[in-house]
Design a protein around this motif. Structure first.
Motif, PDB file in Angstrom:
ATOM      1  N   PHE A 215      20.480  53.847  54.144  1.00  0.00           N
ATOM      2  CA  PHE A 215      21.657  53.959  53.286  1.00  0.00           C
ATOM      3  C   PHE A 215      21.683  52.806  52.302  1.00  0.00           C
ATOM      4  CE2 PHE A 215      26.211  52.859  52.529  1.00  0.00           C
ATOM      5  CZ  PHE A 215      26.482  53.943  51.703  1.00  0.00           C
ATOM      6  N   LEU A 216      21.815  53.143  51.016  1.00  0.00           N
ATOM      7  CA  LEU A 216      21.872  52.149  49.950  1.00  0.00           C
ATOM      8  C   LEU A 216      23.066  52.460  49.059  1.00  0.00           C
ATOM      9  CD1 LEU A 216      18.671  53.557  49.910  1.00  0.00           C
ATOM     10  CD2 LEU A 216      18.258  51.190  49.256  1.00  0.00           C
ATOM     11  N   SER A 217      23.843  51.428  48.718  1.00  0.00           N
ATOM     12  CA  SER A 217      25.059  51.638  47.944  1.00  0.00           C
ATOM     13  C   SER A 217      25.182  50.601  46.844  1.00  0.00           C
ATOM     14  CB  SER A 217      26.290  51.557  48.864  1.00  0.00           C
ATOM     15  OG  SER A 217      27.499  51.723  48.136  1.00  0.00           O
ATOM     16  N   LEU A 218      25.327  51.087  45.597  1.00  0.00           N
ATOM     17  CA  LEU A 218      25.632  50.232  44.441  1.00  0.00           C
ATOM     18  C   LEU A 218      27.117  50.392  44.151  1.00  0.00           C
ATOM     19  CD1 LEU A 218      22.529  51.065  44.135  1.00  0.00           C
ATOM     20  CD2 LEU A 218      22.841  50.656  41.707  1.00  0.00           C
ATOM     21  N   HIS A 219      27.861  49.275  44.097  1.00  0.00           N
ATOM     22  CA  HIS A 219      29.308  49.427  44.017  1.00  0.00           C
ATOM     23  C   HIS A 219      29.987  48.144  43.554  1.00  0.00           C
ATOM     24  CE1 HIS A 219      28.112  48.174  48.111  1.00  0.00           C
ATOM     25  NE2 HIS A 219      29.077  47.288  47.945  1.00  0.00           N
ATOM     26  N   GLY A 220      31.266  48.278  43.230  1.00  0.00           N
ATOM     27  CA  GLY A 220      32.070  47.131  42.859  1.00  0.00           C
ATOM     28  C   GLY A 220      32.204  46.159  44.018  1.00  0.00           C
ATOM     29  N   ASP A 221      32.118  44.873  43.725  1.00  0.00           N
ATOM     30  CA  ASP A 221      32.202  43.820  44.731  1.00  0.00           C
ATOM     31  C   ASP A 221      33.494  43.981  45.540  1.00  0.00           C
ATOM     32  OD1 ASP A 221      32.584  41.335  46.077  1.00  0.00           O
ATOM     33  OD2 ASP A 221      31.315  40.337  44.597  1.00  0.00           O
ATOM     34  N   PRO A 222      33.382  44.110  46.875  1.00  0.00           N
ATOM     35  CA  PRO A 222      34.594  44.335  47.681  1.00  0.00           C
ATOM     36  C   PRO A 222      35.568  43.157  47.684  1.00  0.00           C
ATOM     37  CG  PRO A 222      32.671  44.019  49.082  1.00  0.00           C
ATOM     38  CD  PRO A 222      32.158  44.171  47.687  1.00  0.00           C
ATOM     39  N   ARG A 223      35.169  42.013  47.166  1.00  0.00           N
ATOM     40  CA  ARG A 223      36.155  40.944  46.985  1.00  0.00           C
ATOM     41  C   ARG A 223      37.180  41.324  45.923  1.00  0.00           C
ATOM     42  NH1 ARG A 223      32.343  36.008  45.624  1.00  0.00           N
ATOM     43  NH2 ARG A 223      31.511  37.685  44.312  1.00  0.00           N
ATOM     44  N   GLN A 224      36.806  42.291  45.073  1.00  0.00           N
ATOM     45  CA  GLN A 224      37.667  42.702  43.967  1.00  0.00           C
ATOM     46  C   GLN A 224      38.120  44.155  44.057  1.00  0.00           C
ATOM     47  OE1 GLN A 224      34.773  42.072  40.843  1.00  0.00           O
ATOM     48  NE2 GLN A 224      35.595  40.056  40.326  1.00  0.00           N
ATOM     49  N   GLU A 225      37.350  44.986  44.749  1.00  0.00           N
ATOM     50  CA  GLU A 225      37.517  46.432  44.625  1.00  0.00           C
ATOM     51  C   GLU A 225      37.639  47.123  45.990  1.00  0.00           C
ATOM     52  OE1 GLU A 225      37.955  47.637  41.756  1.00  0.00           O
ATOM     53  OE2 GLU A 225      37.034  46.227  40.352  1.00  0.00           O
ATOM     54  N   PHE A 226      38.332  48.247  46.007  1.00  0.00           N
ATOM     55  CA  PHE A 226      38.413  49.138  47.162  1.00  0.00           C
ATOM     56  C   PHE A 226      36.993  49.484  47.626  1.00  0.00           C
ATOM     57  CE2 PHE A 226      38.646  53.260  49.184  1.00  0.00           C
ATOM     58  CZ  PHE A 226      39.841  53.245  49.881  1.00  0.00           C
ATOM     59  N   PRO A 227      36.713  49.465  48.926  1.00  0.00           N
ATOM     60  CA  PRO A 227      37.636  49.368  50.059  1.00  0.00           C
ATOM     61  C   PRO A 227      37.874  47.955  50.583  1.00  0.00           C
ATOM     62  CG  PRO A 227      35.501  50.037  50.862  1.00  0.00           C
ATOM     63  CD  PRO A 227      35.369  49.936  49.358  1.00  0.00           C
ATOM     64  N   TYR A 228      37.474  46.929  49.857  1.00  0.00           N
ATOM     65  CA  TYR A 228      37.802  45.526  50.104  1.00  0.00           C
ATOM     66  C   TYR A 228      37.205  44.922  51.377  1.00  0.00           C
ATOM     67  CZ  TYR A 228      41.230  46.298  46.416  1.00  0.00           C
ATOM     68  OH  TYR A 228      41.832  46.613  45.223  1.00  0.00           O
ATOM     69  N   PHE A 229      37.164  45.667  52.461  1.00  0.00           N
ATOM     70  CA  PHE A 229      36.790  45.085  53.742  1.00  0.00           C
ATOM     71  C   PHE A 229      35.424  45.536  54.252  1.00  0.00           C
ATOM     72  CE2 PHE A 229      41.447  45.352  53.489  1.00  0.00           C
ATOM     73  CZ  PHE A 229      41.724  43.993  53.471  1.00  0.00           C
ATOM     74  N   LEU A 230      34.632  46.138  53.388  1.00  0.00           N
ATOM     75  CA  LEU A 230      33.273  46.540  53.735  1.00  0.00           C
ATOM     76  C   LEU A 230      32.492  46.693  52.431  1.00  0.00           C
ATOM     77  CD1 LEU A 230      32.249  46.995  56.642  1.00  0.00           C
ATOM     78  CD2 LEU A 230      32.223  49.438  56.160  1.00  0.00           C
ATOM     79  N   GLY A 231      31.173  46.472  52.507  1.00  0.00           N
ATOM     80  CA  GLY A 231      30.337  46.626  51.327  1.00  0.00           C
ATOM     81  C   GLY A 231      29.689  45.342  50.855  1.00  0.00           C
ATOM     82  N   LEU A 250      28.510  44.503  42.959  1.00  0.00           N
ATOM     83  CA  LEU A 250      28.378  44.077  41.566  1.00  0.00           C
ATOM     84  C   LEU A 250      29.758  43.752  40.985  1.00  0.00           C
ATOM     85  CD1 LEU A 250      25.861  46.879  40.529  1.00  0.00           C
ATOM     86  CD2 LEU A 250      25.296  44.478  40.978  1.00  0.00           C
ATOM     87  N   LEU A 251      29.802  42.757  40.132  1.00  0.00           N
ATOM     88  CA  LEU A 251      31.073  42.291  39.595  1.00  0.00           C
ATOM     89  C   LEU A 251      31.660  43.263  38.580  1.00  0.00           C
ATOM     90  CD1 LEU A 251      30.253  38.502  39.084  1.00  0.00           C
ATOM     91  CD2 LEU A 251      31.583  39.543  40.944  1.00  0.00           C
ATOM     92  N   GLY A 252      32.972  43.214  38.426  1.00  0.00           N
ATOM     93  CA  GLY A 252      33.634  43.983  37.386  1.00  0.00           C
ATOM     94  C   GLY A 252      33.060  43.639  36.020  1.00  0.00           C
ATOM     95  N   GLY A 253      32.969  44.639  35.163  1.00  0.00           N
ATOM     96  CA  GLY A 253      32.382  44.436  33.845  1.00  0.00           C
ATOM     97  C   GLY A 253      30.890  44.676  33.802  1.00  0.00           C
ATOM     98  N   THR A 254      30.281  45.020  34.948  1.00  0.00           N
ATOM     99  CA  THR A 254      28.837  45.281  34.991  1.00  0.00           C
ATOM    100  C   THR A 254      28.470  46.377  34.002  1.00  0.00           C
ATOM    101  OG1 THR A 254      28.493  44.526  37.256  1.00  0.00           O
ATOM    102  CG2 THR A 254      27.008  46.237  36.452  1.00  0.00           C
ATOM    103  N   ASP A 255      27.439  46.102  33.182  1.00  0.00           N
ATOM    104  CA  ASP A 255      26.962  47.114  32.231  1.00  0.00           C
ATOM    105  C   ASP A 255      25.705  47.786  32.790  1.00  0.00           C
ATOM    106  OD1 ASP A 255      24.878  45.282  31.896  1.00  0.00           O
ATOM    107  OD2 ASP A 255      25.468  44.716  29.866  1.00  0.00           O
ATOM    108  N   TYR A 256      25.144  48.704  32.011  1.00  0.00           N
ATOM    109  CA  TYR A 256      24.037  49.492  32.538  1.00  0.00           C
ATOM    110  C   TYR A 256      22.786  48.655  32.787  1.00  0.00           C
ATOM    111  CZ  TYR A 256      20.786  53.272  33.422  1.00  0.00           C
ATOM    112  OH  TYR A 256      19.855  54.089  34.014  1.00  0.00           O
TER     113      TYR A 256
END
Length: 343
Positions: A215-231, A250-256
């Motif tokens: 399982f591999l997941s690219l996603h918003g950093d959980p310090r900032q984004e839902f679901p906050y407590f995993l990832g 990945l941090l908010g504002g991440t571009d392609y």
């Protein structure tokens, strides 16, 4: 590419969502399906088929039996208790409360099985989630039988649904159910790549101690984004599953450009794993105009994403997850698929 779709996914029509301290019209709405299927038809992606029914057995292969029974009866029990509106949790078994006892009260059980408060239950939720699962399994079976790619237009989405919890608009974990069916059908290894903006906490929960699913997941950093407590990046699996769970927060504002670098590392790991099947949890809430996300991908970027996935050369099943910029969701989803198809 073949698309599996059913108007019955639109049976779930919640009226409210808790967002920023306000009740708002839900972002996860039936119109998302309309926009995607209209785009599939407009560009002539391929044949559209109805799913077949698979029953409860594939769900019970990955989800707790008590949880499934709760979802089946929760709406009726809520009404029978004289409660009005849409069921929404008001308490959870949080730190230092006991989580080993399931309440008799329907209000207590909603808190026990919910992981978040934004997702209400409503009439026909269980039915729509069943159809969504059927779409995922129909797409999977087509890929397994033919080796050709397929797209499952799933709704509700699934990747936040854990072994015994719902939330994030998700009730049954479509990608996990499909992966488990492929393994039970004789495959030895499956990879799930989650490119939704939000971490696929449910999928991680289901396979965290296993080595037959990468399982591999690219996603918003959980310090900032839902679901906050995993990832977080240090969540790499447990026991046999050590090394088979890979998170790219990945941090908010991440571009392609930044996002694609993470994607390439994930694809490298998929190649090294050598799975017999790839399941893509296809969320396009990474889009720059998405109302509840903070990445900056543009519509043309999804074409390139599809091309990169195609280069793996692995039989691939695409299953819809998030994406809430409703006017653009069809363009962005189908761009991934046409990029994959090379057209």
């Amino acid at each position: 590419m073949l698309t599996f779709h059913s108007e019955d996914t639109k049976q779930r029509r919640p009226r409210i969502e808790l967002d920023g301290g306000r009740f708002v019209t839900p972002h996860e709405c039936p119109e998302r399906v309309d926009m995607v299927i209209d785009r599939v038809r407009k560009i002539g992606l391929g044949e559209i088929r109805a799913p077949r029914a698979y029953g409860l057995e594939p769900i019970l292969a990955v989800h707790d039996h008590g949880y499934v029974a709760f979802l089946e009866h929760a709406w009726d029990e809520w009404g029978a208790a004289g409660l009005e509106g849409e069921p929404i949790p008001s308490i959870w078994p949080a730190r230092r409360l006991r989580g080993d006892r399931i309440p008799n009260s329907i209000e207590g059980r909603i808190g026990y099985y919910a992981l978040a408060a934004e997702t209400t239950l409503c009439a026909r939720t269980f039915a729509a989630a069943q159809v969504s699962k059927d779409i995922a399994l129909s797409a999977l079976d087509h890929v397994v039988q033919t080796g050709e790619p397929a797209f499952g237009l799933c709704r509700p989405p699934g990747h936040h649904a854990a072994i015994d919890q719902y939330g994030g608009y998700c009730f049954f974990n479509n990608a996990a159910i499909a992966a488990q069916r492929a393994l039970q059908g004789g495959m030895g290894k499956v990879a799930i790549l989650d490119i939704d903006f939000h971490h696929g906490n449910g999928t991680q929960d289901i396979f965290y101690a296993r080595d037959d699913v990468l399982f591999l997941s690219l996603h918003g950093d959980p310090r900032q984004e839902f679901p906050y407590f995993l990832g977080f990046a240090d969540e790499t699996g447990r026991g046999k599953g050590e090394g088979f769970n890979v998170n790219y927060p990945l941090l908010g504002g991440t571009d392609y450009a930044v996002w694609a670098n993470a994607l390439e590392d994930a694809l490298r790991r998929v190649r090294a794993y050598r799975p017999e099947l790839l399941i893509v949890s296809l969320g396009v809430d990474t889009f720059e105009l998405d109302p509840i996300s903070s990445f900056k991908l543009k519509s043309d970027d999804y074409l390139d994403c599809g091309r990169r996935l195609k280069a793996l050369g692995i039989p691939t099943t695409f299953l819809l997850e998030g994406g809430y910029a409703v006017e653009e969701i069809g363009i962005n989803v189908v761009n991934v698929l046409t990029g994959f198809e090379g057209s």
